[in-house]
Design a protein around this motif. Structure first.
Motif, short mmCIF file in Angstrom:
data_model
loop_
_atom_site.label_atom_id
_atom_site.label_comp_id
_atom_site.label_asym_id
_atom_site.label_seq_id
_atom_site.Cartn_x
_atom_site.Cartn_y
_atom_site.Cartn_z
N ARG A 97 0.82 -1.22 0.00
CA ARG A 97 0.00 0.00 0.00
C ARG A 97 0.84 1.26 0.00
NH1 ARG A 97 -4.01 -0.39 4.78
NH2 ARG A 97 -4.38 1.70 4.03
N THR A 157 -3.65 22.74 2.85
CA THR A 157 -4.75 21.80 2.68
C THR A 157 -5.46 21.59 4.01
OG1 THR A 157 -3.31 19.89 3.09
CG2 THR A 157 -3.59 20.57 0.79
N ASP A 182 -9.96 16.06 4.96
CA ASP A 182 -11.23 15.76 4.29
C ASP A 182 -12.05 14.86 5.21
OD1 ASP A 182 -13.33 15.08 2.68
OD2 ASP A 182 -12.10 14.23 1.06
N ALA A 189 -13.28 11.44 3.65
CA ALA A 189 -12.33 10.45 3.14
C ALA A 189 -12.31 9.24 4.08
CB ALA A 189 -10.94 11.05 3.04
N ARG A 240 -7.35 5.13 4.05
CA ARG A 240 -6.48 5.73 3.04
C ARG A 240 -5.29 6.42 3.72
NH1 ARG A 240 -6.82 3.11 -0.83
NH2 ARG A 240 -5.56 4.68 -1.82
N TRP A 259 -2.06 11.59 3.18
CA TRP A 259 -2.01 12.58 2.10
C TRP A 259 -3.20 12.45 1.16
CZ3 TRP A 259 1.36 8.53 2.64
CH2 TRP A 259 1.31 7.55 1.67
N GLU A 260 -3.87 11.31 1.16
CA GLU A 260 -5.06 11.15 0.34
C GLU A 260 -6.33 11.59 1.08
OE1 GLU A 260 -5.42 7.25 -1.30
OE2 GLU A 260 -3.48 7.38 -2.31
N ARG A 261 -6.20 11.89 2.36
CA ARG A 261 -7.36 12.34 3.14
C ARG A 261 -7.32 13.85 3.35
NH1 ARG A 261 -5.68 8.10 6.92
NH2 ARG A 261 -5.37 9.79 8.37
N ARG A 262 -6.65 14.55 2.45
CA ARG A 262 -6.59 16.02 2.53
C ARG A 262 -7.23 16.60 1.29
NH1 ARG A 262 -4.43 17.78 7.18
NH2 ARG A 262 -3.91 19.76 6.23
N CYS A 263 -7.79 17.80 1.43
CA CYS A 263 -8.38 18.47 0.26
C CYS A 263 -7.95 19.92 0.24
CB CYS A 263 -9.90 18.36 0.25
SG CYS A 263 -10.72 18.97 1.71
#
Length: 67
Positions: free
Chosen positions: A16, A50, A53, A56, A60, A63-67
Motif C-alpha cells: 500500500r 490543505t 477531508d 475520506a 487511506r 495525504w489522500e485524506r486532505r483536500c
C-alpha cells in the motif's frame, strides 16, 4: 548485513506504500537524512495549504485524506 524488506518491517503494508517510500528505505542513513531535509519543508507547505477531508475513508493514507 541483511536488511529486512519493507513488508517485513512494517507488517506487510509495503504493498500500500508508494514506490518512493520503498526507494528511500533502500538508501543509507546519510542519504535518508538528505531526502528528509528536502521533503520536510514541502510537507509543511502541503499541510498548511490543505485541510483534512472529513469524508475520506480512514483506511487511506494521510495525504489522500486532505483536500
Amino acid at each position: 548485513m541483511t536488511r529486512k524488506r519493507p513488508a517485513q518491517v512494517r507488517g506487510g503494508l509495503a504493498a500500500r506504500r508508494p514506490a518512493a517510500f520503498t526507494v528511500v528505505d533502500g538508501l543509507d542513513a546519510a542519504a535518508q537524512r538528505d531526502v528528509r531535509a528536502l521533503v520536510e519543508p514541502l510537507d509543511r507547505t502541503f499541510l498548511a495549504r490543505t485541510l483534512p477531508d472529513p469524508h475520506a475513508p480512514n483506511d487511506r493514507p494521510g495525504w489522500e485524506r486532505r483536500c
